[in-house]
Design an enzyme around this catalytic site. Structure first.
Site, mmCIF file in Angstrom:
data_model
loop_
_atom_site.group_PDB
_atom_site.id
_atom_site.type_symbol
_atom_site.label_atom_id
_atom_site.label_comp_id
_atom_site.label_asym_id
_atom_site.label_seq_id
_atom_site.Cartn_x
_atom_site.Cartn_y
_atom_site.Cartn_z
ATOM 1 N N HIS A 154 37.155 -134.333 62.126
ATOM 2 C CA HIS A 154 36.238 -133.175 61.982
ATOM 3 C C HIS A 154 36.907 -131.863 62.410
ATOM 4 C CE1 HIS A 154 32.299 -135.052 60.887
ATOM 5 N NE2 HIS A 154 32.912 -136.120 61.340
ATOM 6 N N HIS A 180 31.255 -142.988 64.549
ATOM 7 C CA HIS A 180 32.072 -142.190 65.458
ATOM 8 C C HIS A 180 32.528 -142.924 66.716
ATOM 9 C CE1 HIS A 180 31.417 -137.875 63.751
ATOM 10 N NE2 HIS A 180 31.809 -138.736 62.850
ATOM 11 N N HIS A 214 34.535 -145.174 53.741
ATOM 12 C CA HIS A 214 33.872 -144.206 54.622
ATOM 13 C C HIS A 214 32.370 -144.401 54.510
ATOM 14 C CE1 HIS A 214 33.754 -140.405 56.937
ATOM 15 N NE2 HIS A 214 32.573 -140.306 56.376
ATOM 16 N N ASP A 263 36.515 -137.577 56.689
ATOM 17 C CA ASP A 263 36.079 -136.584 57.674
ATOM 18 C C ASP A 263 37.241 -136.088 58.535
ATOM 19 O OD1 ASP A 263 33.573 -136.815 56.637
ATOM 20 O OD2 ASP A 263 32.614 -137.611 58.429
ATOM 21 N N HIS A 271 32.026 -135.402 54.842
ATOM 22 C CA HIS A 271 32.079 -133.986 55.190
ATOM 23 C C HIS A 271 33.097 -133.199 54.367
ATOM 24 C CE1 HIS A 271 29.443 -133.348 58.722
ATOM 25 N NE2 HIS A 271 29.468 -134.658 58.712
#
Ligand SMILES: [Mn+2]
Length: 418
Positions: free
Chosen positions: A10, A200, A165, A47, A83
């Protein structure tokens, strides 16, 4: 032979300068370790960036890092995450792929019978076969997987890795990240390693036909809740895998990020005043210097507004004592006396009016213009002003004062004081 697996970096998520530094340091440390321990390749299943086109600061940093890995002759294999996904290859991922710093592994073909077939690419040095599918925006993933020709992939011989993912319902994961999960059976069987992104927290499980399904987790934080988990002791890092014709070992490598303090207050059946007092007392008990301090208040107040729980004194106190960042979470805080009632309406306009008129009766102010019909009108005007978009070519330092001045004008307040 060995490879590294990291995901959900991220890059660009952090807004606070000190945390941006940590975000970058952690990533740099991981890549340095990959280089010094001479991994044969690196997998990043999504991500990597927080958005598909991050600001230039983030892109510059990423390019300089990937350049180093490229110079060390370590290939990096990626799929998009949810993302940094772009349906038209309009992501910084595609720039990095274009210059040859990373390789997108998804080589998909759609067929007339509406199935999708994937081809494996072969890592030149180790001969490992690598393929995978990107994470798409909400709900779309499942469709792709349902059309996937698994037989063809299962028939491939050799050491095989699948990048994906998304959440897998068979895995026991933290419930806070549920949402869209799919069954493991939608993935092709018999791969040696399944490199996952999206969840995560580190997680390594094996199932019948599916050995080594692994999430490396975020190396630092990609959501605000991640920082809270870090404060509660969640370990962060990446995964190192040794292999020959099969996986020999899967090792989670912890990378330290920063130190934390967390102050939690239960507001249930209490008044704001006593919460404010407890917050101040607990603040005195900690040493916040150079730490991320997380303040969490949740529960239902017996009276008053949630805004009566005042963090500003605590924040000032912590900042004076050199806290790096103070993060406040009041999302779980409600009040018996004052809570926003939902309202219906035929359109946005009507719903807004109804929400205001349903709720304004709960307020007690000395200013009549803030109450009843007059208050509703004022609230609506203010809401519409605050919702004004940035004009084309308008800069942030022009936009913010424009909106602020207009809002203060609507409230009949003078801006001279600021
Ligand atoms: Mn993520």
């Amino acid at each position: 032979m060995k490879f590294a697996h990291l995901s959900d970096v991220h890059l660009g998520f952090q807004k606070h300068e000190s945390l941006q530094k940590i975000e970058q340091q952690v990533f740099e440390k991981i890549l340095n370790q990959c280089i010094s321990s001479k991994v044969d390749f690196i997998l990043i299943p999504g991500d990597l960036f927080h958005v598909n086109i991050p600001e230039m600061r983030v892109q510059k940093f990423a390019f300089s890092m990937f350049r180093k890995v490229y110079d060390a002759k370590i290939p990096i294999y990626v799929v998009y995450g949810s993302h940094d996904f772009s349906p038209v290859s309009n992501s910084v991922i595609d720039l990095l792929a274009e210059v040859g710093y990373i390789t997108k592994v998804t080589q998909a073909k759609s067929h007339e019978d509406s199935t999708i077939s994937l081809e494996c690419l072969i890592d030149p040095k180790t001969g490992a076969k690598i393929t995978g599918l990107s994470g798409l925006k909400v709900g779309k993933d499942r469709e792709w997987y349902e059309k996937l020709d698994r037989d063809n992939l299962e028939a491939e011989s050799g050491f095989k890795i699948f990048l994906f993912h998304g959440g897998i319902s068979d895995m026991k994961t933290d419930s806070s990240m549920d949402g869209d999960q799919m069954p493991l059976s939608l993935l092709p069987k018999g791969f040696s390693y399944y490199a996952g992104g999206h969840m995560h927290k580190f997680n390594h499980q094996s199932f019948d036909g599916y050995a080594n399904v692994v999430y490396s987790g975020t190396p630092f934080a990609g959501y605000h809740a991640d920082l809270e988990d870090n404060a509660n002791g969640q370990k962060r890092g990446f995964v190192l895998v040794e292999f020959e014709d099969t996986v020999k070992s899967v090792e989670f490598v912890e990378i330290e990020n920063i130190t934390y303090e967390i102050i939690e207050v239960d507001a249930n059946n209490r008044k704001a005043e006593s919460i404010n007092q407890e917050l101040l007392e607990k603040t005195k008990d900690i040493d916040p210097a150079e730490k991320v301090v997380i303040i969490k208040v949740k529960g239902e107040l017996t009276s008053g507004k949630t805004a009566d729980v005042d963090i500003s004194l605590v924040r000032d106190n912590l900042n004076e004592r050199n806290a790096m960042v103070v993060n406040v979470s009041k999302n779980g805080l409600t009040s018996k006396e004052y809570s926003i009632t939902k309202a219906k309406g035929a359109n946005k306009e009507e719903i807004e009016t109804n929400v205001f008129s349903e709720n304004i009766g709960q307020l007690r102010f000395d200013y009549p213009e803030l109450l009843s019909d007059e208050g509703i009108k004022l609230a609506k005007k203010l809401l519409s002003e605050l919702g004004q978009p940035v004009l084309i070519n308008e800069k942030k330092n022009e936009y913010i004062p424009r909106i602020r001045d207009n809002a203060l004008g609507i409230l009949g307040l003078d801006d001279d004081a600021s």
